[in-house]
Design a protein around this motif. Structure first.
Motif, PDB file in Angstrom:
ATOM      1  N   THR A  69     -25.541 -37.628  84.443  1.00 28.99           N
ATOM      2  CA  THR A  69     -24.722 -37.932  85.623  1.00 28.99           C
ATOM      3  C   THR A  69     -25.613 -37.949  86.849  1.00 28.99           C
ATOM      4  N   ASP A  70     -25.199 -38.653  87.877  1.00 31.04           N
ATOM      5  CA  ASP A  70     -26.021 -38.831  89.068  1.00 31.04           C
ATOM      6  C   ASP A  70     -25.958 -37.594  89.950  1.00 31.04           C
ATOM      7  N   PHE A  71     -27.051 -36.851  90.015  1.00 32.40           N
ATOM      8  CA  PHE A  71     -27.102 -35.681  90.877  1.00 32.40           C
ATOM      9  C   PHE A  71     -28.450 -35.587  91.588  1.00 32.40           C
ATOM     10  N   ILE A 122     -39.112 -41.921  82.499  1.00 31.65           N
ATOM     11  CA  ILE A 122     -38.060 -41.425  81.606  1.00 31.65           C
ATOM     12  C   ILE A 122     -36.847 -40.997  82.433  1.00 31.65           C
ATOM     13  N   ILE A 123     -37.082 -40.167  83.442  1.00 39.97           N
ATOM     14  CA  ILE A 123     -35.973 -39.662  84.259  1.00 39.97           C
ATOM     15  C   ILE A 123     -35.333 -40.795  85.054  1.00 39.97           C
ATOM     16  N   TRP A 124     -36.129 -41.708  85.577  1.00 40.19           N
ATOM     17  CA  TRP A 124     -35.607 -42.849  86.343  1.00 40.19           C
ATOM     18  C   TRP A 124     -34.663 -43.672  85.480  1.00 40.19           C
ATOM     19  N   LYS A 125     -35.073 -43.942  84.257  1.00 43.25           N
ATOM     20  CA  LYS A 125     -34.230 -44.761  83.372  1.00 43.25           C
ATOM     21  C   LYS A 125     -32.958 -44.020  82.958  1.00 43.25           C
ATOM     22  N   LEU A 126     -33.066 -42.711  82.764  1.00 44.59           N
ATOM     23  CA  LEU A 126     -31.880 -41.929  82.418  1.00 44.59           C
ATOM     24  C   LEU A 126     -30.932 -41.813  83.613  1.00 44.59           C
ATOM     25  N   GLN A 127     -31.496 -41.527  84.782  1.00 44.63           N
ATOM     26  CA  GLN A 127     -30.693 -41.206  85.947  1.00 44.63           C
ATOM     27  C   GLN A 127     -30.201 -42.438  86.706  1.00 44.63           C
ATOM     28  N   VAL A 128     -31.110 -43.327  87.032  1.00 46.94           N
ATOM     29  CA  VAL A 128     -30.762 -44.458  87.894  1.00 46.94           C
ATOM     30  C   VAL A 128     -30.248 -45.645  87.083  1.00 46.94           C
ATOM     31  N   GLU A 129     -30.948 -45.957  85.992  1.00 43.34           N
ATOM     32  CA  GLU A 129     -30.533 -47.098  85.183  1.00 43.34           C
ATOM     33  C   GLU A 129     -29.403 -46.730  84.207  1.00 43.34           C
ATOM     34  N   LEU A 168     -39.276 -39.921  92.314  1.00 46.50           N
ATOM     35  CA  LEU A 168     -39.235 -40.563  90.998  1.00 46.50           C
ATOM     36  C   LEU A 168     -39.520 -42.050  91.091  1.00 46.50           C
ATOM     37  N   LYS A 169     -38.971 -42.690  92.103  1.00 47.27           N
ATOM     38  CA  LYS A 169     -39.200 -44.125  92.285  1.00 47.27           C
ATOM     39  C   LYS A 169     -40.682 -44.383  92.537  1.00 47.27           C
ATOM     40  N   THR A 170     -41.268 -43.592  93.426  1.00 47.91           N
ATOM     41  CA  THR A 170     -42.683 -43.754  93.754  1.00 47.91           C
ATOM     42  C   THR A 170     -43.555 -43.504  92.528  1.00 47.91           C
TER      43      THR A 170
END
Length: 166
Positions: free
Chosen positions: A6-8, A36-43, A17-19
């Motif tokens: 979930t988005d937190f 890994i976290i970017w794809k789980l969280q944002v995507e 994370l983006k950078t």
């Protein structure tokens, strides 16, 4: 089935994370973990989808997700390792880096750039020369434990027995 995160994310975590995930100058392992976290969280991809996209295992994705959920972006950094203490002191490490920044004096198989083996040998050679110079400057002598005559007596079992025939 793996749950989608979930988005937190805080805005600062999101920016980090983006950078990290898009940077070309960061170490690959950090870029990989941030991706890994970017794809789980944002995507909003599942663990198996992230594993497929990044060509890794679901176990690896779950490991970094778990570390991120526990410690945030600090969890994506390397954990302290157990085992033997560092081999080099900080000053030796700095000397090695300075040595690595210089060109080798002779071009070997590496074509004018250092290899790890060459660096290690070069540093050992420099340290040995410095040690010899220091000992010579101090005029340190070697104290032998016994004379050559005593060595023949004490080590007689190591010498071959010769007999003279007439």
């Amino acid at each position: 089935m793996d749950l989608i995160m979930t988005d937190f994310l805080t805005p600062s975590d999101r920016e980090k994370l983006k950078t990290w995930s898009q940077s070309l100058k960061i170490e690959y392992r950090f870029k990989f973990r941030a991706s890994i976290i970017w794809k789980l969280q944002v995507e909003q991809l599942s663990v198996t989808e992230v594993a497929d996209k990044l060509e890794t295992t679901s176990k690896t994705v779950r490991k970094w997700r778990h570390r991120f959920l526990e410690k945030g972006t600090k969890g994506l950094l390397d954990a302290p390792r157990s085992g033997s203490p560092q081999t080099f002191t900080l000053s030796q490490h700095c000397e090695l880096i300075a040595l690595a920044c210089d060109q080798p004096q002779t071009e070997g198989e590496s074509g004018g750039s250092w290899t790890v083996d060459e660096l290690t040998l070069e540093e050992l050679d420099q340290e040995f020369k410095a040690w010899c110079d220091d000992r010579n400057r101090q005029s340190i002598t070697i104290k032998w434990q016994f004379t050559t005559a005593n060595a023949c007596i004490k080590l007689h079992s190591l010498y071959p027995k010769l007999t003279v025939e007439n």
